[in-house]
Design a protein around this motif. Structure first.
Motif, PDB file in Angstrom:
ATOM      1  N   GLU A  55      -7.399  -0.442  27.179  1.00 36.35           N
ATOM      2  CA  GLU A  55      -6.603   0.379  26.273  1.00 36.35           C
ATOM      3  C   GLU A  55      -5.519  -0.501  25.667  1.00 36.35           C
ATOM      4  O   GLU A  55      -4.589  -0.934  26.374  1.00 36.35           O
ATOM      5  N   LYS A  56      -5.644  -0.770  24.389  1.00 41.15           N
ATOM      6  CA  LYS A  56      -4.767  -1.701  23.682  1.00 41.15           C
ATOM      7  C   LYS A  56      -3.290  -1.426  23.966  1.00 41.15           C
ATOM      8  O   LYS A  56      -2.832  -0.288  23.894  1.00 41.15           O
ATOM      9  N   ASN A  57      -2.585  -2.497  24.277  1.00 44.77           N
ATOM     10  CA  ASN A  57      -1.144  -2.493  24.543  1.00 44.77           C
ATOM     11  C   ASN A  57      -0.750  -1.712  25.801  1.00 44.77           C
ATOM     12  O   ASN A  57       0.433  -1.485  26.031  1.00 44.77           O
ATOM     13  N   LYS A  58      -1.748  -1.317  26.610  1.00 47.28           N
ATOM     14  CA  LYS A  58      -1.441  -0.515  27.799  1.00 47.28           C
ATOM     15  C   LYS A  58      -2.102  -1.007  29.082  1.00 47.28           C
ATOM     16  O   LYS A  58      -1.434  -1.237  30.067  1.00 47.28           O
ATOM     17  N   GLU A  59      -3.452  -1.153  29.076  1.00 47.99           N
ATOM     18  CA  GLU A  59      -4.138  -1.422  30.341  1.00 47.99           C
ATOM     19  C   GLU A  59      -5.460  -2.155  30.138  1.00 47.99           C
ATOM     20  O   GLU A  59      -6.205  -1.871  29.215  1.00 47.99           O
ATOM     21  N   PHE A  60      -5.721  -3.078  31.057  1.00 50.36           N
ATOM     22  CA  PHE A  60      -7.004  -3.775  31.164  1.00 50.36           C
ATOM     23  C   PHE A  60      -7.344  -3.786  32.646  1.00 50.36           C
ATOM     24  O   PHE A  60      -6.546  -4.224  33.463  1.00 50.36           O
ATOM     25  N   ARG A  61      -8.533  -3.253  32.982  1.00 51.74           N
ATOM     26  CA  ARG A  61      -8.913  -3.115  34.394  1.00 51.74           C
ATOM     27  C   ARG A  61     -10.389  -3.413  34.562  1.00 51.74           C
ATOM     28  O   ARG A  61     -11.208  -3.042  33.726  1.00 51.74           O
ATOM     29  N   TRP A  62     -10.721  -4.085  35.691  1.00 53.74           N
ATOM     30  CA  TRP A  62     -12.118  -4.362  35.998  1.00 53.74           C
ATOM     31  C   TRP A  62     -12.393  -4.142  37.479  1.00 53.74           C
ATOM     32  O   TRP A  62     -11.483  -4.109  38.294  1.00 53.74           O
ATOM     33  N   LEU A  63     -13.687  -4.022  37.807  1.00 52.02           N
ATOM     34  CA  LEU A  63     -14.119  -3.890  39.197  1.00 52.02           C
ATOM     35  C   LEU A  63     -15.094  -5.008  39.516  1.00 52.02           C
ATOM     36  O   LEU A  63     -16.135  -5.144  38.865  1.00 52.02           O
ATOM     37  N   GLY A  64     -14.723  -5.818  40.507  1.00 52.45           N
ATOM     38  CA  GLY A  64     -15.595  -6.886  40.980  1.00 52.45           C
ATOM     39  C   GLY A  64     -16.090  -6.565  42.378  1.00 52.45           C
ATOM     40  O   GLY A  64     -15.419  -5.860  43.143  1.00 52.45           O
ATOM     41  N   GLN A  65     -17.274  -7.077  42.702  1.00 48.71           N
ATOM     42  CA  GLN A  65     -17.854  -6.831  44.022  1.00 48.71           C
ATOM     43  C   GLN A  65     -18.441  -8.122  44.572  1.00 48.71           C
ATOM     44  O   GLN A  65     -18.983  -8.930  43.825  1.00 48.71           O
ATOM     45  N   LEU A  66     -18.332  -8.275  45.873  1.00 48.23           N
ATOM     46  CA  LEU A  66     -18.956  -9.397  46.558  1.00 48.23           C
ATOM     47  C   LEU A  66     -20.331  -8.932  47.029  1.00 48.23           C
ATOM     48  O   LEU A  66     -20.425  -8.070  47.911  1.00 48.23           O
ATOM     49  N   PHE A  67     -21.360  -9.452  46.396  1.00 43.30           N
ATOM     50  CA  PHE A  67     -22.769  -9.155  46.684  1.00 43.30           C
ATOM     51  C   PHE A  67     -23.167  -7.717  46.377  1.00 43.30           C
ATOM     52  O   PHE A  67     -23.967  -7.473  45.500  1.00 43.30           O
ATOM     53  N   PHE A  68     -22.611  -6.738  47.101  1.00 45.80           N
ATOM     54  CA  PHE A  68     -22.977  -5.348  46.837  1.00 45.80           C
ATOM     55  C   PHE A  68     -21.792  -4.437  47.171  1.00 45.80           C
ATOM     56  O   PHE A  68     -20.884  -4.821  47.912  1.00 45.80           O
ATOM     57  N   LYS A  69     -21.816  -3.228  46.599  1.00 48.99           N
ATOM     58  CA  LYS A  69     -20.719  -2.273  46.754  1.00 48.99           C
ATOM     59  C   LYS A  69     -20.450  -1.959  48.223  1.00 48.99           C
ATOM     60  O   LYS A  69     -21.361  -1.737  49.004  1.00 48.99           O
ATOM     61  N   GLY A  70     -19.163  -1.976  48.574  1.00 46.78           N
ATOM     62  CA  GLY A  70     -18.746  -1.601  49.914  1.00 46.78           C
ATOM     63  C   GLY A  70     -18.504  -2.765  50.855  1.00 46.78           C
ATOM     64  O   GLY A  70     -17.959  -2.588  51.937  1.00 46.78           O
ATOM     65  N   LEU A  71     -18.886  -3.959  50.436  1.00 46.54           N
ATOM     66  CA  LEU A  71     -18.672  -5.138  51.266  1.00 46.54           C
ATOM     67  C   LEU A  71     -17.250  -5.668  51.062  1.00 46.54           C
ATOM     68  O   LEU A  71     -16.455  -5.756  51.996  1.00 46.54           O
ATOM     69  N   PHE A  72     -16.923  -6.004  49.809  1.00 45.12           N
ATOM     70  CA  PHE A  72     -15.587  -6.461  49.439  1.00 45.12           C
ATOM     71  C   PHE A  72     -15.459  -6.236  47.939  1.00 45.12           C
ATOM     72  O   PHE A  72     -15.954  -7.018  47.141  1.00 45.12           O
TER      73      PHE A  72
END
Length: 147
Positions: free
Chosen positions: A70-87
């Motif tokens: 969202e311009k001038n407000k927020e930048f967000r991402w989701l990263g995962q190690l191998f598969f969801k729920g690990l890290f």
């Protein structure tokens, strides 16, 4: 298991000026000591390539999914190690307009998964230091360009 890391810094510039520097990803290698590169189509739902190099830690390249842009407000991402729920790490940059020509830059990440306890020291030392270093260099760059 979950853990949240939060940092912030006041930047003497308007949110749009901070946003311009924060989202000029091609210039990250010139000033950003923590995120050495960020490439790909930075749009909600897309996967990007990010290279992190925390101080006194091992660098890593990963492919998070963009959750918010969202311009001038927020930048967000989701990263995962191998598969969801690990890290999993939900990384967030947010800009708060202080109403006086300055911006509070919020830099945070919420970590979840069964491996979080094993990475606690890395998060509290290396990652926190990386966030703080990036915040400081962002402040220096923005204020140098716009003051």
């Amino acid at each position: 298991m979950a853990k949240e890391l939060k940092t912030q810094i006041r930047i003497e510039a308007a949110p749009d000026q901070v946003w311009d520097v924060l989202t000029d990803f091609e210039k990250y290698p010139a000033w950003n000591p923590f995120i050495k590169s960020l490439t790909g189509q930075v749009a909600v739902g897309h996967t990007i390539n990010v290279r992190l190099e925390p101080p006194e830690g091992s660098g890593m390249t990963f492919k998070p999914k963009v959750l918010a842009m969202e311009k001038n407000k927020e930048f967000r991402w989701l990263g995962q190690l191998f598969f969801k729920g690990l890290f999993d790490g939900e990384h967030r940059f947010a800009l708060v307009d202080n109403g006086d020509g300055s911006t509070t830059f919020l830099h945070s990440e919420r970590f979840e998964g069964i491996l979080v306890p094993l990475f606690n020291e890395m998060i509290e030392v290396n990652t926190r230091n990386g966030f703080e270093d990036m915040n400081q260099q962002l402040k220096i760059r923005v204020e140098g360009l716009y003051k």
